[in-house]
Design a protein around this motif. Sequence first.
Motif, PDB file in Angstrom:
ATOM      1  N   TYR A 176      12.674  -2.845   1.014  1.00  0.00           N
ATOM      2  CA  TYR A 176      11.765  -2.066   0.170  1.00  0.00           C
ATOM      3  C   TYR A 176      10.627  -2.923  -0.373  1.00  0.00           C
ATOM      4  O   TYR A 176       9.653  -2.408  -0.888  1.00  0.00           O
ATOM      5  N   MET A 177      10.760  -4.228  -0.245  1.00  0.00           N
ATOM      6  CA  MET A 177       9.797  -5.172  -0.790  1.00  0.00           C
ATOM      7  C   MET A 177       8.608  -5.319   0.153  1.00  0.00           C
ATOM      8  O   MET A 177       8.767  -5.454   1.363  1.00  0.00           O
ATOM      9  N   ALA A 178       7.393  -5.260  -0.402  1.00  0.00           N
ATOM     10  CA  ALA A 178       6.186  -5.426   0.398  1.00  0.00           C
ATOM     11  C   ALA A 178       6.133  -6.828   0.987  1.00  0.00           C
ATOM     12  O   ALA A 178       6.612  -7.791   0.376  1.00  0.00           O
ATOM     13  N   VAL A 194       3.116   0.911  -3.669  1.00  0.00           N
ATOM     14  CA  VAL A 194       2.869   1.940  -2.655  1.00  0.00           C
ATOM     15  C   VAL A 194       3.761   1.679  -1.441  1.00  0.00           C
ATOM     16  O   VAL A 194       4.335   2.611  -0.865  1.00  0.00           O
ATOM     17  N   PHE A 195       3.884   0.413  -1.047  1.00  0.00           N
ATOM     18  CA  PHE A 195       4.792   0.069   0.056  1.00  0.00           C
ATOM     19  C   PHE A 195       6.223   0.506  -0.282  1.00  0.00           C
ATOM     20  O   PHE A 195       6.920   1.102   0.548  1.00  0.00           O
ATOM     21  N   GLY A 196       6.663   0.212  -1.513  1.00  0.00           N
ATOM     22  CA  GLY A 196       8.005   0.619  -1.925  1.00  0.00           C
ATOM     23  C   GLY A 196       8.184   2.129  -1.891  1.00  0.00           C
ATOM     24  O   GLY A 196       9.234   2.637  -1.484  1.00  0.00           O
ATOM     25  N   LEU A 197       7.155   2.876  -2.312  1.00  0.00           N
ATOM     26  CA  LEU A 197       7.223   4.337  -2.251  1.00  0.00           C
ATOM     27  C   LEU A 197       7.328   4.804  -0.799  1.00  0.00           C
ATOM     28  O   LEU A 197       8.078   5.744  -0.488  1.00  0.00           O
ATOM     29  N   ASP A 244      -3.042   3.076  -4.895  1.00  0.00           N
ATOM     30  CA  ASP A 244      -2.053   3.080  -5.980  1.00  0.00           C
ATOM     31  C   ASP A 244      -1.142   4.285  -5.822  1.00  0.00           C
ATOM     32  O   ASP A 244      -1.292   5.090  -4.886  1.00  0.00           O
ATOM     33  N   ALA A 245      -0.189   4.430  -6.755  1.00  0.00           N
ATOM     34  CA  ALA A 245       0.807   5.499  -6.646  1.00  0.00           C
ATOM     35  C   ALA A 245       0.187   6.879  -6.820  1.00  0.00           C
ATOM     36  O   ALA A 245       0.652   7.851  -6.210  1.00  0.00           O
TER      37      ALA A 245
END
Length: 455
Positions: A176-178, A194-197, A244-245
């Motif tokens: 989950y880590m970018a 955003v990567f985690g999402l 961003d989110a």
Amino acid sequence: MTAPASIGSYRVERLLGAGSFATVWLAYDPVLDARVAIKVLAENWSHDLRVRERFLDEARLLRRLEHERLIRVHAVGELADGRPYSVLAWADGGSLRDRLAHGPLPVASAVALLDEIAAGVAMLHRHGVVHRDLTPGNILFRSDPEGERVLVADLGLAKALAAASGLTARAGTPGYMAPEQDDPLAVVDTRADVFGLGRLGLRLLGDTTHPHGAAVRLRAGVPTPVAEVLRRATAARPADRHPDAAAFGAALRRAALPAGTHPPAGPAGAERPVRRRRPATVGAGLVALVALIAVAGDAATGVRTARTATSGPVTVTLPAGWRAAGTGWAGQYGDDGRLEPALVISPDPDRWAADPSVPGAFVGLSARTARRATPEAFLAERPHADCVAAPVRRTRQDDVDWVVARFSCPAGRPVIVEAVGRAAGPAGLLYVQVVPPPGGDDEFVDGLLAGVRAR
């Protein structure tokens, strides 16, 4: 692991979980007469000042933000051996990790949930905070009388954006880590979240085993445009992701819409309120459906008929000056796994759930509830303990027999009206909660109910 009998003044009941840095216990607070979660710094890290400070930073950050999308901090204390602990509101619905262990969520529910998670992370970004560790275990659920809230938890790795780059320790959960979080010299900003999402989206909707850059494989039934949103969110280069989110959430909602429909206009990056309903308050839940607002008229005469709002099979005629926001009914899922339809209507739908001075109404339709409860029984489930109830009355409006209760309240909203009726045919149970405008009597309420229809 042996449970302590107590921590401070709290009676420990059982272990909730243990991680690398902390252990979490379920405990009873005799003062609040409520269960709480107590997070205690792990013994093997008790003498590491950096880890200790990070532990305390999480409690300070939660206290500073104090937002309903985050776990609430009740207190901070210290054990006899010097280890700090924080007393948190208990997320009694467990974690997303727990739910996924029982199998995948329905596609529509998974998309709506990912949208809610993104809204919580967007709140952090607006406050200048990057989470850095978005995982299923850090997404929690807390019960509300109307359903449940989605909470973003475990801010132990969260950083202020100004301090999130340059010689930061490796932080995050593999998978989950970018990628840039592996580089201690890299800039770690909102795009890491955003990567985690995106990775959460892949866990909810598809196969999480593919390497970076591979095609996103999603389950059947996922709208094709959603794959593009997740592919962009999980791009290896931060510059290729959503900024961003809030941008991610907006793109996800557009991608999930049926072809040919458009999301309602609104200020870019504006927060969607957490809509929830509890005794003497109002609201709805996960935003999943879009209200389609129509203004009918006669082109030849120029006469404009009443404005209406539609969510699924529910159509509502709007009082003059009122607008609508489409929602799904929090906690109310149909047989297809989707949130059942609902609408919030008000002169200002974004404010009415939180501002007692704003009139409005929540309108919902539930086929599943109709199978378990009569209108009278459903109405009895909605008391307002601090309010004075007028005698229940009945009214027939547009082929629907309504059971109506009116409450006069000493604080907050002065009047709350609950109305329940059974729609004709198989549509289900119609529920309307009204906060009428000043002077809004039974005639106003009946006029609003007359405009509620379900096909």
